[in-house]
Scaffold this motif. Sequence first.
Motif, PDB file in Angstrom:
ATOM      1  N   VAL A  17     -19.539 -91.190  -3.319  1.00  0.00           N
ATOM      2  CA  VAL A  17     -18.785 -92.071  -2.629  1.00  0.00           C
ATOM      3  C   VAL A  17     -19.833 -92.962  -2.052  1.00  0.00           C
ATOM      4  N   SER A  18     -19.801 -94.263  -2.060  1.00  0.00           N
ATOM      5  CA  SER A  18     -20.273 -95.072  -1.178  1.00  0.00           C
ATOM      6  C   SER A  18     -19.720 -96.143  -0.609  1.00  0.00           C
ATOM      7  N   VAL A  24     -17.064 -93.822  -6.557  1.00  0.00           N
ATOM      8  CA  VAL A  24     -16.090 -94.457  -5.763  1.00  0.00           C
ATOM      9  C   VAL A  24     -16.795 -95.340  -4.715  1.00  0.00           C
ATOM     10  N   THR A  25     -16.302 -96.645  -4.783  1.00  0.00           N
ATOM     11  CA  THR A  25     -16.676 -97.559  -3.885  1.00  0.00           C
ATOM     12  C   THR A  25     -15.501 -98.531  -3.448  1.00  0.00           C
ATOM     13  N   THR A  26     -16.131 -99.745  -2.614  1.00  0.00           N
ATOM     14  CA  THR A  26     -14.766-100.604  -2.308  1.00  0.00           C
ATOM     15  C   THR A  26     -15.191-101.823  -2.908  1.00  0.00           C
ATOM     16  N   THR A  49     -14.623 -96.578  -9.378  1.00  0.00           N
ATOM     17  CA  THR A  49     -13.258 -97.083  -8.583  1.00  0.00           C
ATOM     18  C   THR A  49     -13.590 -97.993  -7.567  1.00  0.00           C
ATOM     19  N   TRP A  50     -13.074 -99.147  -7.469  1.00  0.00           N
ATOM     20  CA  TRP A  50     -13.164-100.067  -6.614  1.00  0.00           C
ATOM     21  C   TRP A  50     -12.143-100.174  -5.568  1.00  0.00           C
ATOM     22  N   LEU A  51     -12.134 -99.439  -4.583  1.00  0.00           N
ATOM     23  CA  LEU A  51     -10.969 -99.401  -3.581  1.00  0.00           C
ATOM     24  C   LEU A  51     -10.654-100.753  -3.111  1.00  0.00           C
ATOM     25  N   LYS A  52      -9.199-100.768  -2.975  1.00  0.00           N
ATOM     26  CA  LYS A  52      -8.865-102.073  -2.633  1.00  0.00           C
ATOM     27  C   LYS A  52      -8.745-102.322  -1.161  1.00  0.00           C
TER      28      LYS A  52
END
Lengths: 278, 393
Positions: B151-152, B98-100, B125-128
């Motif tokens: 998570v990064s 999980v990252t952004t 997963t590219w967090l919005k």
Amino acid sequence: MWEYTDKVQEHFINPKNVGEVKGADGVGNVGSLACGDALKLTIKIDENDIITDAKFKTFGCASAIASSSVLTEMLIGMPLEEAKRITNDDIAQALGGLPKEKMHCSVMGREALEAAIADYTGAILPMAQGEVVCDCFGVTDLEIIRAVKENNLRSVEEITNFTKAGGGCGKCEDSLRSLLAKTVEDLPVSAAEPAQQKRMTTLQKIKKIEEVLEREIKPTLKKDGGNIELIDVDGDFVTVSLRGACSGCHSSQTTLKEYVEKKLREQVLDTLIVEEEK
Amino acid sequence: MQCNPDNVIYMDNNATTRVAPEVVDAMMPFLTDYYGNPSSMHTFGGQVGQAVEQARGSVADLLGADASEVVFTSCGTESDSTAILSALQTYPDKRHIVTTRVEHPAVKSLCENLDNLTGHKHRVTWLKVKADGTLDMEEYKASLSEDTAIVSVMWANNETGVIFPVEEMAKIAKERGILFHTDGVQAVGKIPMNLQETDIDFLSLSGHKLHAPKGVGVLYIAKGTPFIPFLNGGHQEHGRRGGTENVASIIGLGKACDLAAASLTDENTRVRALRDKLEQGLLSSVPKSLLNGHKENRLPNTSNISFEYVEGEAILLHMNQYNICASSGSACTSGSLEPSHVLRAMGVPFTAAHGSIRFSLSVYNTEEDVDFVLEKMPAIIENLRKMSPFWEE
């Protein structure tokens, strides 16, 4: 930092002919805010079909502004027929060159000119009739084919530098590659030669390699009392054995890489790797 | 060199910073007389090793960590890669990250290329982010799964300065047994932190963003975190990072951390005030200019402003005429054809994204610098707008 020529800097810092010609005879609008650059070129043409005035408004980077500015300088006083023959390369040359990633700025200048002339003559822009290949920047196949032919482009990256196509989401990359291959194939043989990138069977490779060895490489090595034999071809790996004076010569590796491999790459396939039999 | 450093108004400190003179002084002996190898048995080398340990202590103090948790690397990018790849190797069965969408390329590119690098399929997963550049914590919580290895999330964004709630996010990850890495490159030295009080497992930092030289970074690895090295080699850094230490730069980083700890208040009062003056001045004197990123929840030194209907590279080059240094999120400055992925993720329209300028200050900036920029900017923007086909007065 971009390496801009003095000429680019001069036209960027002090652009010539900014604005809009009043009562313009031809208006060319290209690019968009989304694309990151846009140019509105307005020209005035007299009864003898001479361009008497040209002005621009540009949204874009330094090379976009400089390309527009230098284009208006070129145009003022030029017969319409001559203006029709201006290419993007002429614009880039007038600026003393542009960084390769910025060539599309000169292409934008040329397209605005074509649009302005078409507006004046009432013609339909031929390039816009093509099929859009790059959705991100709205580039048609006709525009791409022309850029490839005129500027001798040989890779997708070069197409992006010149037309922006493929510079967005990248989804059109395969289409660009096949368009490039098709266009290069259509070109006269002499121009197409550097891009000899066809798939070859191992048998074809061996035959071609033997041919080059016999015709060129062996005679040269024999002059120094050496010789060479082809041992095996496996994919791109070509195994050879150096004979006579070449075997044990301390510069044999140089001969192998700098001469034999270079020759074979030039004349057979540019991905070949030549190795000596262990 | 064409540009005299004495004449420069430097507001590009999120790109890199001036090496503090005190840092240079601290480094010099280790570039001249004290060239021994810190791993050597003899006193000549061993004393260099002691200096390295002292620097490690300084870094640890700034981070609120134990010295044993500090591993020196070559840069922030190496630290990021090390942490993420270590987690994936630790949990070979977990294939989710999980990252952004607004990470620095050091994390973004790595996550995009994981499949090629590791030979395994991964899900990212590219967090919005919202319009103000902040994250949606509900989306974050929902993204975590049994399959998540790490998570990064960056502590602060390099383009907008927006700060992410990494402490809270790390806590949530910890509850579910997931490792947490933060790219702290922009945050360290600008905001206070106390890592031992958090659930953060890994933090990356880069020397040259806080007045140390380029070519040195740190990976903080919290005690007890499973770790597999990225660079294998000698036993340096207790076997956690092979390769002879970049001694002089490490000493420099130690000194820079001491200085950062001492100027943390200055950064958050004086530098913040300068930044605010610059920002408010520009927003009020230049029409159609807008701030990118959350106004409060932000690093004290960063201001990202969009000037609509003009293009960033053109703005920067005009600023360059006055030796004002800043950055832009425009497409033309990057060599790519797309504007900043950070601004696009925030939904900044193209009219504004292409004309964004990032000002990033440091403790070396003065009120005169700010006044000079405030004096020059309005005319630069106005002249370019006059030239823009989209600008109607």
